[in-house]
Scaffold this motif. Structure first.
Motif, PDB file in Angstrom:
ATOM      1  N   ILE A 285       0.839  -1.212   0.000  1.00  0.00           N
ATOM      2  CA  ILE A 285       0.000   0.000   0.000  1.00  0.00           C
ATOM      3  C   ILE A 285       0.872   1.260   0.000  1.00  0.00           C
ATOM      4  CG2 ILE A 285      -0.418   0.252   2.502  1.00  0.00           C
ATOM      5  CD1 ILE A 285      -3.380   0.896   1.765  1.00  0.00           C
ATOM      6  N   ILE A 286       2.074   1.177   0.570  1.00  0.00           N
ATOM      7  CA  ILE A 286       3.012   2.313   0.475  1.00  0.00           C
ATOM      8  C   ILE A 286       3.385   2.517  -0.988  1.00  0.00           C
ATOM      9  CG2 ILE A 286       5.376   3.081   0.987  1.00  0.00           C
ATOM     10  CD1 ILE A 286       5.068   1.586   3.695  1.00  0.00           C
ATOM     11  N   ASN A 287       3.683   1.404  -1.646  1.00  0.00           N
ATOM     12  CA  ASN A 287       4.043   1.456  -3.055  1.00  0.00           C
ATOM     13  C   ASN A 287       2.890   2.003  -3.900  1.00  0.00           C
ATOM     14  OD1 ASN A 287       6.035   0.711  -5.136  1.00  0.00           O
ATOM     15  ND2 ASN A 287       4.378  -0.617  -5.840  1.00  0.00           N
ATOM     16  N   TYR A 288       1.666   1.558  -3.573  1.00  0.00           N
ATOM     17  CA  TYR A 288       0.477   1.963  -4.331  1.00  0.00           C
ATOM     18  C   TYR A 288       0.304   3.480  -4.312  1.00  0.00           C
ATOM     19  CZ  TYR A 288      -4.405   1.966  -5.905  1.00  0.00           C
ATOM     20  OH  TYR A 288      -5.568   2.179  -6.587  1.00  0.00           O
ATOM     21  N   PRO A 323      20.360   4.654   6.307  1.00  0.00           N
ATOM     22  CA  PRO A 323      20.352   6.110   6.068  1.00  0.00           C
ATOM     23  C   PRO A 323      19.335   6.551   5.008  1.00  0.00           C
ATOM     24  CG  PRO A 323      22.358   5.089   5.176  1.00  0.00           C
ATOM     25  CD  PRO A 323      21.647   4.034   5.966  1.00  0.00           C
ATOM     26  N   LYS A 324      18.868   5.610   4.180  1.00  0.00           N
ATOM     27  CA  LYS A 324      17.883   5.964   3.150  1.00  0.00           C
ATOM     28  C   LYS A 324      16.507   6.282   3.738  1.00  0.00           C
ATOM     29  CE  LYS A 324      17.688   2.267   0.479  1.00  0.00           C
ATOM     30  NZ  LYS A 324      18.246   1.279   1.387  1.00  0.00           N
ATOM     31  N   VAL A 325      16.254   5.794   4.964  1.00  0.00           N
ATOM     32  CA  VAL A 325      14.907   5.891   5.523  1.00  0.00           C
ATOM     33  C   VAL A 325      14.505   7.341   5.819  1.00  0.00           C
ATOM     34  CG1 VAL A 325      13.509   5.336   7.558  1.00  0.00           C
ATOM     35  CG2 VAL A 325      14.801   3.540   6.405  1.00  0.00           C
ATOM     36  N   LYS A 326      13.372   7.769   5.224  1.00  0.00           N
ATOM     37  CA  LYS A 326      12.907   9.148   5.395  1.00  0.00           C
ATOM     38  C   LYS A 326      11.581   9.210   6.134  1.00  0.00           C
ATOM     39  CE  LYS A 326      15.214  11.429   1.539  1.00  0.00           C
ATOM     40  NZ  LYS A 326      15.529  10.441   0.495  1.00  0.00           N
ATOM     41  N   GLY A 327      11.063   8.058   6.495  1.00  0.00           N
ATOM     42  CA  GLY A 327       9.808   8.012   7.229  1.00  0.00           C
ATOM     43  C   GLY A 327       9.517   6.587   7.641  1.00  0.00           C
ATOM     44  N   ILE A 328       8.671   6.430   8.678  1.00  0.00           N
ATOM     45  CA  ILE A 328       8.334   5.077   9.132  1.00  0.00           C
ATOM     46  C   ILE A 328       6.821   4.955   9.253  1.00  0.00           C
ATOM     47  CG2 ILE A 328       8.563   3.371  10.998  1.00  0.00           C
ATOM     48  CD1 ILE A 328      11.230   4.643  11.738  1.00  0.00           C
ATOM     49  N   LEU A 329       6.296   3.865   8.731  1.00  0.00           N
ATOM     50  CA  LEU A 329       4.877   3.567   8.904  1.00  0.00           C
ATOM     51  C   LEU A 329       4.732   2.373   9.848  1.00  0.00           C
ATOM     52  CD1 LEU A 329       1.889   3.842   8.297  1.00  0.00           C
ATOM     53  CD2 LEU A 329       2.227   2.588   6.176  1.00  0.00           C
ATOM     54  N   ALA A 394      -3.007   6.517   6.446  1.00  0.00           N
ATOM     55  CA  ALA A 394      -1.668   6.322   7.010  1.00  0.00           C
ATOM     56  C   ALA A 394      -0.634   6.253   5.893  1.00  0.00           C
ATOM     57  CB  ALA A 394      -1.632   5.044   7.840  1.00  0.00           C
ATOM     58  N   ALA A 395      -0.938   5.479   4.851  1.00  0.00           N
ATOM     59  CA  ALA A 395      -0.003   5.333   3.733  1.00  0.00           C
ATOM     60  C   ALA A 395       0.195   6.666   3.018  1.00  0.00           C
ATOM     61  CB  ALA A 395      -0.510   4.272   2.764  1.00  0.00           C
TER      62      ALA A 395
END
Lengths: 403, 304
Positions: A285-288, A323-329, A394-395
């Motif tokens: 769903i993040i990808n979507y 280090p690539k992570v810019k957000g967390i769900l 959320a996504a």
């Protein structure tokens, strides 16, 4: 669990399969000594030992000449130079990713130039629920391509796990593959060894590619690959001891130690989810919602049935170490456990770890209102933490906030 | 009506004295399931007591003994992985008709042998392993799923049958159905392992033949080709509306995504192939996991 080529070959040799003589080396000096023992005036093969396939067609990253992970060396000088190059440059193949995989071990193998190459493997046939011997006279090349383009060139024999592969099944396969009466008994031996290792050691894949008839007429295992069932390692301490953690993703090794199911991906949104199916669906769903903006999942993470403060702390640390992570769900369906307990665990973990990126939490299930109140009350301490009313928002929120 | 379990089903728990077995037997009793006993070798003769329900159940050393004493026909298996396949075969041999194996982490070859052993017991059905279990809302819960998210069918009311390879993703789906006012007849978690007892096709057939089931929701994931086969079965044999969701569209090949069976290998098992096969069979496929309930609504509307 994967093992190296030399480990797979040694397991097959112990089960009766002929393999070319080889010596496992860690240094250039080891390789030079091995050359003297194995060359017999002809030369040796030097083979980089990494878990990824496609080594022969690969390339050493940063090495000025064309050189992959498998090279014939006619002289000791050449063997030394090749060994030095392989030990100093990571090897990039179709299966490693662009940065390549560092090479720590080399296999020096007596020359066994193939005249003919076959493919044989034992795999698990999920639709029949039994192991399957698969073979093809079109060996040496990409078997998936053969299977796709010319499926009739692949022969298949299912066998019962109680009896194992029977000698007549191996014999018939050997003749159908076109081995001569002189070669067939050795080919049979190799197939029986494959099936034996597969069943006795709980493999999920046991593959010889190629099974070669050499220019001198010998039938040997030239390359082998065996994967093992992680769930059965408890009864095979000898196999568990073959694990090479240096070949695995460090974040994945760390997560496994904390009983977290973690897989590194290429995107920028970290995910923390309970349950494997929901974890996959959360990535989807993040990808979507993010694909059009170039946003995708950075990992798969299933924290298991219950969310504890300790588990959440380690999970956030592992996600944030990328280090690539810019957000967390965070997507947790609180079934029998209260969402309030989960919210408390998340807040405690957040305070301990510190969130350098936006974190969107979507909780659903038992006592969710109480949980939302706990998250809202923690806003002063955790300014980047936001609560979402449902999965879709959320996504969308995390995609937005990460940009 | 419902499939496989209802309020008359008599159930035992294998592994009842372990932490998870004890906790979930208690939860199932609170839901109303008719648990009649438990099995733990060496602990036969003791009485088990549920912490929350306060109910007491007799513990037996063997399943055969438990069946003789209680008349149980179903078993919930919580035996740890090393002994789980043996526990499943013991249940079949003792006359249990429905075996629900919750245990995660059973070696593949153990299950391959157990499944072949079960073939000599026609009429015995295994659900799982590595699954949340089975529930007929309002009547019988054998498993670890949260009871209150489900919506039982009222008298003369029809509902949705749910088939899923996953746990929490099923709860998500059921939660959405309940929120939309769609009751469920029976929800079955078939398990995330490469070898499972009951397949999607067998359950499609049971739901198709259950008069109370109005529509079917199929939740699949990457790995294997069970969804492709299910799609073909639906096209040929299922007249009821079917909706589906496939998890793992973004999963990389060659990696096991938590479930032992969730792996794309040798070019097969991809989500895209499964979705294409399902759509070709006229099944309404939810584009995201947030749309599973809506997909069922759409499938129902299309058939009307």
């Amino acid at each position: 669990m994967k093992v190296h080529e030399y480990q797979a070959k040694e397991l097959l040799a112990a089960a009766g399969a002929p393999i070319p003589r080889h010596i496992v080396c860690k240094t250039v000096q080891d390789v030079a000594t091995a050359f003297d023992q194995l060359a017999e005036g002809r030369g040796v093969m030097v083979k980089a030992q990494i878990h990824a396939g496609g080594r022969g067609a690969g390339q050493l990253v940063g090495y000025p000449e064309k050189l992959g992970g498998v090279k014939f060396c006619a002289t000791q000088e050449k063997a030394r130079a090749v060994a030095e190059a392989m030990l100093q440059h990571p090897l990039k193949t179709l299966q490693t990713g662009p940065q390549g995989q560092p090479v720590r071990t080399l296999l020096v193998q007596a020359d066994a130039e193939p005249a003919q190459e076959f493919y044989v493997a034992v795999v698990f046939d999920r639709s029949q629920g039994v192991p399957l011997l698969m073979a093809s006279a079109a060996g040496g090349m990409d078997i998936e391509k053969v299977a796709h383009e010319t499926p009739e060139k692949i022969l298949k024999v299912p066998f019962a796990p109680e009896t194992g592969l029977l000698p007549f099944q191996a014999r018939r396969m050997a003749y159908e593959l076109g081995f001569t009466p002189e070669q067939a008994p050795v080919a049979e031996k190799i197939m029986l060894a494959l099936a034996q290792v597969y069943l006795q050691k709980d493999a999920t894949l046991a593959e010889v590619n190629p099974l070669a008839v050499t220019k001198t007429g010998a039938v040997v295992v030239l390359d082998a690959k065996i994967d093992f069932d992680d769930n059965a390692l408890f009864r095979h301490p000898d196999i568990a001891a073959l694990r090479d953690e240096g070949e695995e993703n460090p974040a994945e090794v760390r997560a496994a130690k904390a009983h977290l199911n973690f897989i590194q991906l290429d995107g920028t949104i970290g995910c923390l989810v309970n349950g494997a199916g929901l974890a996959m669906a959360t990535m989807d769903i993040i990808n979507y919602h993010g694909q059009a903006k170039g946003v995708g999942p950075a990992n798969f993470l299933d924290v298991g049935g219950s969310v504890t403060p300790q588990g959440a702390v380690e999970a956030f640390r592992i996600i944030l170490s990328d280090p690539k992570v810019k957000g967390i769900l965070v997507n947790v369906f609180g079934g029998i456990a209260s969402c309030a307990t989960i919210a408390e665990a998340l807040v405690k973990a957040g305070k301990e770890v510190g969130f350098r990126v936006p974190v969107v939490v979507r909780l659903e299930g038992n006592e969710v209102e109480k949980a939302r109140a706990i998250l809202a009350a923690a806003a002063a301490d955790l300014p980047t933490l936001k609560s979402a009313p449902d999965l879709t928002s959320a996504a969308k929120m995390i995609v937005e906030l990460s940009q | 009506m419902s499939i496989l379990v209802d309020r008359s089903t008599r159930v035992i728990c294998q592994g009842i004295t372990g932490g998870a077995g004890s906790f979930h037997t208690d939860q199932c009793l609170l839901y109303g399931t008719q648990f009649v006993g438990g099995v733990t070798p060496k602990k036969g003769g003791m009485m088990w007591k549920g912490e929350k329900s306060g109910r007491e159940l007799p513990v037996f050393n063997t399943v055969a003994e438990a069946v003789r004493a209680t008349g149980a026909t179903a078993s919930m298996v919580f035996v740890p992985p090393a002994g789980a396949a043996d526990a499943i075969m013991e249940a079949a041999d003792a006359g249990i008709r429905l075996i629900v194996a919750i245990t995660e982490g059973i070696p593949v070859l153990d299950m391959a042998k157990a499944k072949r052993f079960l073939k000599s017991f026609p009429g015995v059905r295994l659900i799982g392993p590595n699954c949340p279990g089975i529930i007929t809302p309002g009547q019988c819960k054998i498993g670890i799923m949260p009871g209150p998210i489900h919506k039982p069918c009222g008298p003369n009311e029809r509902g949705v049958g749910v088939i899923s390879r996953s746990g929490t993703l099923t709860y998500e789906a059921v939660f959405q159905l309940t929120a939309l006012g769609l009751p469920q007849t029976t929800c079955v978690g078939i398990g995330g392992d490469p070898v499972i007892g009951t397949t999607q096709i067998e359950l499609l057939e049971l739901f198709e033949n259950d008069p109370q089931t109005e529509a079917i929701l199929l939740i699949g994931e990457i790995g294997g080709t069970a969804e492709e086969q299910a799609a073909e079965y639906v096209a040929r044999h299922v007249k009821k509306p079917v909706a589906a969701f496939i998890a793992g569209q973004t999963a990389p090949p060659g990696k096991r995504m938590g479930h032992a069976g969730a792996i794309i290998s040798g070019g097969s098992g991809k989500a895209q192939d499964k979705i294409a096969a399902l759509q070709k069979a006229g099944i309404e496929v939810a584009p995201t996991p947030a749309d599973m309930g809506l997909a069922v609504q759409k499938a129902l509307a299309k058939k009307k």
